[in-house]
Design an enzyme around this catalytic site. Structure first.
Site, PDB file in Angstrom:
ATOM      1  CE  LYS A   1     -10.236  51.301  -5.268  1.00  0.00           C
ATOM      2  NZ  LYS A   1      -9.851  52.014  -4.110  1.00  0.00           N
TER       3      LYS A   1
ATOM      4  CE  LYS B   1      -1.183  47.581  -8.415  1.00  0.00           C
ATOM      5  NZ  LYS B   1      -1.457  48.376  -7.242  1.00  0.00           N
TER       6      LYS B   1
ATOM      7  CE  LYS C   1      -5.745  45.246  -0.559  1.00  0.00           C
ATOM      8  NZ  LYS C   1      -4.662  46.386  -0.637  1.00  0.00           N
TER       9      LYS C   1
HETATM   10  P1  ADP Z   1      -2.939  46.281  -3.339  1.00  0.00           P
HETATM   11  O1  ADP Z   1      -2.663  46.409  -5.123  1.00  0.00           O
HETATM   12  O2  ADP Z   1      -2.210  45.108  -2.979  1.00  0.00           O
HETATM   13  O3  ADP Z   1      -4.295  46.465  -3.208  1.00  0.00           O
HETATM   14  P2  ADP Z   1      -2.889  48.927  -2.447  1.00  0.00           P
HETATM   15  O4  ADP Z   1      -3.642  49.374  -3.595  1.00  0.00           O
HETATM   16  O5  ADP Z   1      -3.503  48.784  -1.275  1.00  0.00           O
HETATM   17  O6  ADP Z   1      -2.159  47.564  -2.921  1.00  0.00           O
HETATM   18  O7  ADP Z   1      -1.502  49.692  -2.667  1.00  0.00           O
HETATM   19  C1  ADP Z   1      -1.016  50.330  -1.360  1.00  0.00           C
HETATM   20  C2  ADP Z   1       0.250  51.201  -1.955  1.00  0.00           C
HETATM   21  O8  ADP Z   1       1.310  50.195  -2.583  1.00  0.00           O
HETATM   22  C3  ADP Z   1       0.064  52.128  -2.993  1.00  0.00           C
HETATM   23  O9  ADP Z   1       0.847  53.154  -2.783  1.00  0.00           O
HETATM   24  C4  ADP Z   1       0.357  51.386  -4.288  1.00  0.00           C
HETATM   25  O10 ADP Z   1       0.885  52.369  -5.156  1.00  0.00           O
HETATM   26  C5  ADP Z   1       1.427  50.580  -3.639  1.00  0.00           C
HETATM   27  N1  ADP Z   1       1.557  49.471  -4.364  1.00  0.00           N
HETATM   28  C6  ADP Z   1       0.696  48.378  -4.473  1.00  0.00           C
HETATM   29  N2  ADP Z   1       1.254  47.344  -5.248  1.00  0.00           N
HETATM   30  C7  ADP Z   1       2.386  47.564  -5.645  1.00  0.00           C
HETATM   31  C8  ADP Z   1       3.254  46.938  -6.414  1.00  0.00           C
HETATM   32  N3  ADP Z   1       2.740  45.586  -6.949  1.00  0.00           N
HETATM   33  N4  ADP Z   1       4.286  47.648  -6.859  1.00  0.00           N
HETATM   34  C9  ADP Z   1       4.527  49.012  -6.687  1.00  0.00           C
HETATM   35  N5  ADP Z   1       3.665  49.614  -5.566  1.00  0.00           N
HETATM   36  C10 ADP Z   1       2.832  48.903  -5.144  1.00  0.00           C
HETATM   37 NA    NA Z   2      -5.211  47.883  -5.269  1.00  0.00          NA
END
Ligand code: ADP
Ligand code: NA
Length: 329
Positions: free
Chosen positions: A114, A197, A200
């Site tokens: 990060k 993956k 957002k």
């Molecule tokens: P983003 O990747 O959109 O920033 P976060 O990092 O805030 O999402 O993830 C919040 C939760 O959602 C975590 O437990 C993460 O493992 C899960 N998560 C995020 N994106 C995915 C995805 N594409 N597939 C499965 N789980 C996900």
């Molecule tokens: Na993330």
């Protein structure tokens, strides 16, 4: 009997959760309530480790809580709260920071990832120490289990190390949490770049938000990148796009991927997309409606969260009182 306790948090860093958040994490929050005493929090303290706007954060915290309720987190059964409403998180975190070593915090790979963009020198100290706050989040509630994905494993290890260090030096105050590898989670890929993956942080066209209008989700699915060939079969290497659509269908419809392959035998990608648009629409429509209802009555939503915070503080307060006494405060 004491049900096993589970603790999980999610950051209020978007105006909507997306399908990856739901299928990879939040669906399990709902399921775990059946046989766990659950503590679920919207971790707004963690959301200020990177630059933020106060009004946006306030809005997203409420919207996040409303979505959790809309998805089925039951405040009568589980403790749902906002992290900043429970000052014990910061109170315990400071003690944990005093036990954590600079060297072990420096080894956290998430910080390395990060901080790469701006360079470590320009990032907040809080981004560096946030795994220690996360340790406090977990230890405050004497959680037995923490649902974690691969990326959080190292943080749970740190939590266990800090708990062990404290227990050995001051006497046992903390239960050691175990990683809970949850069944039925799916990794969802971006609809436009199925080598990444769903997130957002990627352009919205590839990300299905739970609060999207079903017309919008339909459009996103119809324009999802598919692969060469025409057969609807799962093949993560050769057909990541189609496989992803099948994964989403299977996760939401409850039908196995094999069953879906049979169902789509002799039909093309267009049919898959058309049906998936309906499946996703049927899922997001009530979530969106229920979230809106909850947001239409902010006073009631705030009351629910205040009750959650009060219940969280009963447990967290006991832990902090014990710890503060032991460390000499
Ligand atoms: P983003 O990747 O959109 O920033 P976060 O990092 O805030 O999402 O993830 C919040 C939760 O959602 C975590 O437990 C993460 O493992 C899960 N998560 C995020 N994106 C995915 C995805 N594409 N597939 C499965 N789980 C996900
Ligand atoms: Na993330």
């Amino acid at each position: 009997v004491r049900l096993p306790r589970v603790l999980s948090g999610i950051q209020p860093t978007a105006d909507s959760f997306h399908l990856g958040n739901y299928l990879g994490a939040l669906r399990q929050w709902v399921a775990l309530q059946q046989d766990h005493e659950a503590f679920y929090c919207v971790v707004d303290l963690h959301a200020i480790t990177v630059d933020w706007d106060p009004e946006t954060l306030r809005r997203r915290t409420l919207v996040s809580a409303a979505q959790l309720l809309a998805l089925g987190v039951d405040p009568a059964r589980s403790t749902l709260f906002v992290q900043s409403h429970v000052p014990e998180h910061v109170q315990l975190s400071w003690v944990m920071e005093s036990l954590a070593r600079f060297g072990e915090a420096s080894r956290m790979t998430q910080f390395k990832d990060k901080s790469q963009r701006e360079g470590a020198a320009g990032t907040s100290v809080a981004l560096f120490t946030y795994p220690v706050l996360q340790a406090a989040d977990i230890l405050l509630y004497q959680a037995d289990r923490v649902p974690v994905g691969e990326d959080q494993r190292q943080h749970l290890e740190l939590t266990r190390d800090l708990a062990t260090r404290f227990n050995n030096r001051f006497g046992t105050s903390f239960r050691l949490p175990e990683a809970h590898i949850v069944q039925g989670t799916a990794k969802i890929l971006d609809l436009q770049s199925p080598d990444k993956k769903m997130s957002k942080s990627l352009p919205p066209a590839g990300c299905i938000d739970l609060l999207d209008d079903p017309k919008v989700t339909g459009k996103k699915i119809r324009s999802a990148v598919t692969d060469t060939g025409r057969e609807v079969v799962a093949d993560p290497e050769g057909k990541p796009g189609v496989t992803n659509l099948l994964t989403i269908h299977s996760a939401l419809s409850g039908r196995s991927v094999g069953d879906l392959e049979e169902h789509f035998a002799g039909r093309g990608y267009g049919d898959l997309k058309k049906e998936l648009a309906e499946v996703v629409g049927d899922f997001v429509t009530p979530v969106r409606g229920r979230t809106q209802e909850l947001l239409d009555d902010p006073a009631e939503l705030q009351r629910t969260l205040a009750q959650g915070a009060a219940r969280a503080r009963e447990v967290a307060g006991r832990t902090v009182a014990d710890v503060y006494d032991k460390v000499g405060f």
